[in-house]
Design a protein around this motif. Sequence first.
Motif, PDB file in Angstrom:
ATOM      1  N   GLU A   1      46.223  38.463  31.830  1.00  0.00           N
ATOM      2  CA  GLU A   1      46.559  38.661  33.241  1.00  0.00           C
ATOM      3  C   GLU A   1      46.302  40.099  33.674  1.00  0.00           C
ATOM      4  O   GLU A   1      45.786  40.343  34.774  1.00  0.00           O
ATOM      5  CB  GLU A   1      48.025  38.288  33.479  1.00  0.00           C
ATOM      6  N   LEU A   2      46.683  41.057  32.824  1.00  0.00           N
ATOM      7  CA  LEU A   2      46.466  42.462  33.167  1.00  0.00           C
ATOM      8  C   LEU A   2      44.976  42.788  33.242  1.00  0.00           C
ATOM      9  O   LEU A   2      44.542  43.533  34.124  1.00  0.00           O
ATOM     10  CB  LEU A   2      47.160  43.357  32.141  1.00  0.00           C
ATOM     11  N   ALA A   3      44.206  42.231  32.300  1.00  0.00           N
ATOM     12  CA  ALA A   3      42.759  42.465  32.346  1.00  0.00           C
ATOM     13  C   ALA A   3      42.151  41.881  33.601  1.00  0.00           C
ATOM     14  O   ALA A   3      41.303  42.498  34.259  1.00  0.00           O
ATOM     15  CB  ALA A   3      42.096  41.864  31.100  1.00  0.00           C
ATOM     16  N   LEU A   4      42.611  40.661  33.986  1.00  0.00           N
ATOM     17  CA  LEU A   4      42.099  40.038  35.203  1.00  0.00           C
ATOM     18  C   LEU A   4      42.515  40.826  36.430  1.00  0.00           C
ATOM     19  O   LEU A   4      41.720  41.027  37.365  1.00  0.00           O
ATOM     20  CB  LEU A   4      42.612  38.597  35.300  1.00  0.00           C
ATOM     21  N   ALA A   5      43.782  41.297  36.449  1.00  0.00           N
ATOM     22  CA  ALA A   5      44.253  42.089  37.587  1.00  0.00           C
ATOM     23  C   ALA A   5      43.466  43.387  37.713  1.00  0.00           C
ATOM     24  O   ALA A   5      43.111  43.811  38.820  1.00  0.00           O
ATOM     25  CB  ALA A   5      45.750  42.385  37.440  1.00  0.00           C
ATOM     26  N   ALA A   6      43.193  44.033  36.566  1.00  0.00           N
ATOM     27  CA  ALA A   6      42.402  45.267  36.611  1.00  0.00           C
ATOM     28  C   ALA A   6      40.995  44.994  37.120  1.00  0.00           C
ATOM     29  O   ALA A   6      40.447  45.756  37.924  1.00  0.00           O
ATOM     30  CB  ALA A   6      42.353  45.893  35.214  1.00  0.00           C
ATOM     31  N   GLU A   7      40.413  43.878  36.666  1.00  0.00           N
ATOM     32  CA  GLU A   7      39.063  43.526  37.124  1.00  0.00           C
ATOM     33  C   GLU A   7      39.054  43.245  38.626  1.00  0.00           C
ATOM     34  O   GLU A   7      38.146  43.676  39.345  1.00  0.00           O
ATOM     35  CB  GLU A   7      38.576  42.304  36.344  1.00  0.00           C
ATOM     36  N   GLN A   8      40.076  42.521  39.092  1.00  0.00           N
ATOM     37  CA  GLN A   8      40.151  42.231  40.519  1.00  0.00           C
ATOM     38  C   GLN A   8      40.395  43.498  41.333  1.00  0.00           C
ATOM     39  O   GLN A   8      39.876  43.634  42.450  1.00  0.00           O
ATOM     40  CB  GLN A   8      41.265  41.209  40.778  1.00  0.00           C
ATOM     41  N   ALA A   9      41.198  44.428  40.783  1.00  0.00           N
ATOM     42  CA  ALA A   9      41.450  45.677  41.502  1.00  0.00           C
ATOM     43  C   ALA A   9      40.171  46.488  41.650  1.00  0.00           C
ATOM     44  O   ALA A   9      39.869  47.022  42.724  1.00  0.00           O
ATOM     45  CB  ALA A   9      42.518  46.494  40.768  1.00  0.00           C
ATOM     46  N   VAL A  10      39.402  46.571  40.556  1.00  0.00           N
ATOM     47  CA  VAL A  10      38.133  47.296  40.627  1.00  0.00           C
ATOM     48  C   VAL A  10      37.190  46.611  41.595  1.00  0.00           C
ATOM     49  O   VAL A  10      36.499  47.266  42.394  1.00  0.00           O
ATOM     50  CB  VAL A  10      37.505  47.406  39.222  1.00  0.00           C
ATOM     51  N   LEU A  11      37.162  45.271  41.554  1.00  0.00           N
ATOM     52  CA  LEU A  11      36.310  44.534  42.485  1.00  0.00           C
ATOM     53  C   LEU A  11      36.738  44.789  43.929  1.00  0.00           C
ATOM     54  O   LEU A  11      35.897  44.973  44.818  1.00  0.00           O
ATOM     55  CB  LEU A  11      36.372  43.035  42.171  1.00  0.00           C
ATOM     56  N   GLY A  12      38.073  44.802  44.159  1.00  0.00           N
ATOM     57  CA  GLY A  12      38.557  45.084  45.503  1.00  0.00           C
ATOM     58  C   GLY A  12      38.166  46.471  45.980  1.00  0.00           C
ATOM     59  O   GLY A  12      37.803  46.668  47.141  1.00  0.00           O
ATOM     60  N   GLU A  13      38.219  47.448  45.064  1.00  0.00           N
ATOM     61  CA  GLU A  13      37.820  48.807  45.427  1.00  0.00           C
ATOM     62  C   GLU A  13      36.327  48.864  45.744  1.00  0.00           C
ATOM     63  O   GLU A  13      35.899  49.532  46.689  1.00  0.00           O
ATOM     64  CB  GLU A  13      38.161  49.763  44.282  1.00  0.00           C
TER      65      GLU A  13
END
Length: 330
Positions: free
Chosen positions: A113-125
Amino acid sequence: MAGRALAGGGLVGGCLRRRRPFVQPVTPGLWMVASLGGLAWACTAATRRIAGNILALSAMAIVVSVSLARLDPSNLRITQLIMVAGAVGGMTVRWSKQRGAAARDTSARRRTELALAAEQAVLGERVAVARDLHDVVSGAIGVMVVQAAAAGVLRHSDPARARAALDVIQRTADETLTELDKLVGAIGEGAIGAPLQGAGQVDHDVSDLAALVERMRSAGLRISISVDHPLSGPASSAVYRIVQEALTNVLRHAHGAQVTVTVQRTSGATHVSVVDDGPGWSTTGRRGYGLVGIAERVERLGGDLVTGPAADGSGFAVTVRIPASPEVAP
């Protein structure tokens, strides 16, 4: 002396005979610990076929208890205690194994979940950066294309206006380069892959908004603007981009129209309205990336967006509400 020896032998023999009932259970007790206790432990410690193991353990306990009650009642209680102790020990081991497995599963799930959240955060940025790049470049190109076309048409008939159009192109290009430098600076501070408040965004104040309006006026739009408060915080960039995209769309689709820009603040929100009196936009056409970008910005700030014909049925209106203290969504 022989009598005393016999008497002594009789005394020792009598003691041994009297103590025999207490010594006799030791040997079968070792067997019970190794076999019955071990079986009870194994049945309850297993993590598979639990119901069958418990049923087998219950049958074994019943058979052993009935047999000992008939054949060796003195060892019945200790045998039952050994089986109970083995069963409790096995259940404790099984509970420990299950708890450890559950903890490992939870840890692995959390890592995922943390890896996915980090990936989504980078994608959002990255999306935020791409959105700003689109707004900066498309707005500038829209103005320059219109002015270049006007300069080409007027270069012989009205050289002064043609030069004015070229001046607008040059000023737009300079301001766009300056804004791109700011955006690159924001990226360098950590807009991608590192925490940054308002990643990929450049704050704009009222002076920036006034410069934008003046540039659009030079491009041929008739604009009246009203701003009743300073721009700051996460909403400042959104307000600037909303007005920029709306005016660029008017320049492209309703060149020469009268546009009214209003930015007002209430106790609970900031309201932005851009209304033109042009011919209006076709509702059957594909929605442009600019309006999609505006919608994403407003949604990210928890606001509301309404686009469509103006209140009197003519022209086009872009109306936005942004909360007074927006919480930027990831």
